[in-house]
Design an enzyme around this catalytic site. Structure first.
Site, PDB file in Angstrom:
ATOM      1  N   THR A   1     -12.902 -80.729 -48.232  1.00 44.00           N
ATOM      2  CA  THR A   1     -12.958 -79.316 -48.604  1.00 44.00           C
ATOM      3  C   THR A   1     -12.834 -79.198 -50.115  1.00 44.00           C
ATOM      4  O   THR A   1     -12.037 -79.910 -50.735  1.00 44.00           O
ATOM      5  CB  THR A   1     -11.849 -78.502 -47.905  1.00 44.00           C
ATOM      6  OG1 THR A   1     -11.929 -77.138 -48.313  1.00 44.00           O
ATOM      7  CG2 THR A   1     -10.466 -79.029 -48.224  1.00 44.00           C
TER       8      THR A   1
ATOM      9  N   HIS B   1       1.078 -87.942 -39.979  1.00 37.77           N
ATOM     10  CA  HIS B   1       1.961 -89.101 -40.098  1.00 37.77           C
ATOM     11  C   HIS B   1       2.155 -89.816 -38.757  1.00 37.77           C
ATOM     12  O   HIS B   1       2.631 -90.954 -38.713  1.00 37.77           O
ATOM     13  CB  HIS B   1       3.327 -88.660 -40.650  1.00 37.77           C
ATOM     14  CG  HIS B   1       4.013 -89.726 -41.462  1.00 37.77           C
ATOM     15  ND1 HIS B   1       3.741 -91.061 -41.324  1.00 37.77           N
ATOM     16  CD2 HIS B   1       4.973 -89.632 -42.422  1.00 37.77           C
ATOM     17  CE1 HIS B   1       4.493 -91.749 -42.156  1.00 37.77           C
ATOM     18  NE2 HIS B   1       5.250 -90.909 -42.843  1.00 37.77           N
TER      19      HIS B   1
END
Length: 404
Positions: free
Chosen positions: A323, A375
Site C-alpha cells: 500500500t 507475529h
C-alpha cells in the site's frame, strides 16, 4: 420475446448483493450490451447489461433491495419498441403534477427524497428533459444553478432538512448517510484483522536516489519501447518484494485455522483508492512479470478502479500486499493486515533529509518503509530481515537483475 434479467452468479465468498442503480427505466429502449443496472457486493460493483435490443418491461427488484445469485431483477422484452409514456415511469413520478414534463428515475427520486428537495427546481438533462441522478447531485452541489421558478408560482413550504442543502455560514449541521456494502465490509475486515492477529510493525528507511536516477535515465526510452507504459516506483517495489518473499517464505504464507499455508508463488495485491473505498487487486505470479508488465497492469487496475470496472477475479487471493500512502503525502503510517495474509508493506512520501554518509552530511531523498506482520506466523527477526532485503535491493537496483 420476454427475457428475465438476472443478477450475476456470485462467487462462493459473496453471499448476496444490493441493487445500487437502475440506469434504465420501464418502457425505455435498450441496445444490446447497454448497461441496465449496477449490483453492489461486498467486494465490487457488478454491471448487468441488456441481452439484446429491446425494452425494459418492468423492474422487480428496486434500488436498495438485496438480491441473491441469479435472482430475477427485471423483465426485458427483446425486439420491442419503447412506448411514448410508459406506465411504470409515470408511477415513479406520481407525486409530481400531471402537467410536469420531467421524468425522474428511481436513483434520482431516492436522492430527492433523502434530501427533501423540490423536483420542480431541478434542471433535467436526461432524455425528454428527464431528471437523472447526476442532475440531482449537481443541484445539491450548486443549488444556485437550478432551473428558474416562475414568479407567480407560490413558494414551496419550508422542509425540515432543507437547511442541510443551503446552510448559512456558521450553522452546525449533520448529515447521516448509510454505509455502502463495500465500505461496511472494509470496516468489518479491518476490525477483524486487528482483533484476530498478533500484529506488529517494523520500520526502516530507504535511499531512493539510485532508483530515481535509474528512472530518470531510462523513463523516456522505457515508455517508447513499451508502448507508452510509464516507468514508476511501484514496479521496483513489487519486484523487490517478490525477491524478498522468495527468501522469506513465512512472509508469503497465510494462516488457515491451526494450519500455516506456504505458497510456492508470489501474488502481490496493490491497494487502490477509489470513490467506493479501498480495493486490492492482485498481480499474479509477479516473479515472471517484467517491470513493464507490472506498471501496465497497475495502470490498468487504477483506471478500472476509478471507473468501477474491477471484477471479483481481480481481487481474489493474494499472498502479500503493498500500500502506498505516500501518494497522498503520508510520511509514516502503520498499515493493517489484509487477512488471511500475514504481512503488508507500506510505502510513504519521498522526502529529502540530511543523512550521514561516510562521515559527511548529505541531502538524500529518503522514504520510510513499514512492514506490519502477524507475529503468530512471522518472528521479529524474519520481519526485520525481510524489510532490510527490500531496502538493500532498492538501494542497489542491479541486484534485482542479478537476484543477489
Amino acid at each position: 420475446m420476454s427475457i428475465e434479467i438476472k443478477a450475476p452468479t456470485f462467487p462462493e465468498s459473496v453471499a448476496d448483493g444490493t441493487v445500487a442503480t437502475w440506469h434504465k427505466q420501464p418502457g425505455e429502449a435498450c441496445a444490446a450490451d447497454e448497461l441496465i443496472v449496477d449490483i453492489e457486493t461486498d467486494k465490487v460493483v457488478l454491471e448487468v447489461v441488456a441481452p439484446a435490443d429491446g425494452v425494459l418491461a418492468s423492474i422487480i427488484k428496486g434500488e436498495g433491495d438485496t438480491v441473491l445469485s441469479e435472482e430475477v431483477l427485471a423483465i426485458f422484452e427483446a425486439g420491442a419498441v419503447a412506448s411514448a409514456a410508459p406506465a411504470a415511469a409515470t408511477a415513479v413520478v406520481a407525486d409530481v403534477t400531471a402537467t410536469d414534463a420531467e421524468k425522474i428515475g428511481p436513483a434520482a427520486r431516492k436522492l430527492i427524497d433523502e434530501n427533501n428537495l423540490d423536483a420542480s427546481k431541478i434542471q433535467g438533462t436526461g432524455k425528454n428533459g428527464g431528471i437523472t441522478k447526476e442532475d440531482v447531485q449537481n443541484y445539491i452541489n450548486n443549488p444556485s444553478a437550478a432551473a428558474p421558478v416562475a414568479a407567480a408560482a407560490p413558494a414551496p413550504a419550508a422542509k425540515p432538512a432543507a437547511a442541510v442543502i443551503n446552510v448559512p455560514v456558521g450553522d452546525r449541521v449533520e448529515k447521516r448517510v448509510p454505509m455502502t456494502r463495500l465500505r461496511a465490509t472494509i470496516a468489518k475486515r479491518l476490525v477483524e484483522a486487528q482483533q484476530n492477529a498478533a500484529m506488529l510493525t517494523t520500520y526502516n528507511e530507504v535511499n531512493m536516489k539510485p532508483v530515481m536516477e535509474l528512472r530518470k535515465q531510462y523513463k523516456d526510452l522505457f515508455e517508447k519501447v513499451h508502448g507508452g507504459t510509464r516507468l514508476g516506483f511501484m514496479s521496483f517495489f513489487v519486484k523487490a518484494a517478490t525477491e524478498a518473499l522468495k527468501r522469506f517464505p513465512a512472509v508469503n504464507a497465510s494462516i488457515d485455522g491451526n494450519d500455516m499455508v506456504y505458497h510456492g508463488y508470489q501474488d502481490i495485491g496493490v491497494a487502490v483508492s477509489t470513490e467506493r473505498g479501498l480495493m486490492v487487486p492482485v498481480l499474479r505470479d509477479t516473479d515472471s512479470m517484467s517491470l513493464a508488465d507490472v506498471e501496465a497492469t497497475i495502470a490498468d487496475f487504477g483506471k478500472r478502479g476509478r471507473d468501477g470496472k474491477l471484477g471479483m477475479d481481480d481481487m481474489q487471493g493474494g499472498t502479500f500486499t503493498i500500500t502506498n500512502g505516500g501518494v497522498f503525502g503520508s510520511l509514516m503510517s502503520t498499515p493493517i493486515l489484509n487477512p488471511p495474509q500475514t504481512a503488508i508493506l507500506g510505502m510513504h512520501k519521498i522526502q529529502e533529509r540530511p543523512m550521514a554518509v561516510n562521515g559527511q552530511v548529505v541531502i538524500l531523498p529518503m522514504m520510510y518503509l513499514a512492514l506490519s506482520y502477524d507475529h503468530r506466523m512471522i518472528d521479529g527477526k524474519e520481519a526485520v530481515q525481510f524489510l532490510v532485503t527490500i531496502k538493500d535491493l532498492l538501494e542497489d537496483p542491479a541486484r534485482l537483475l542479478l537476484e543477489v
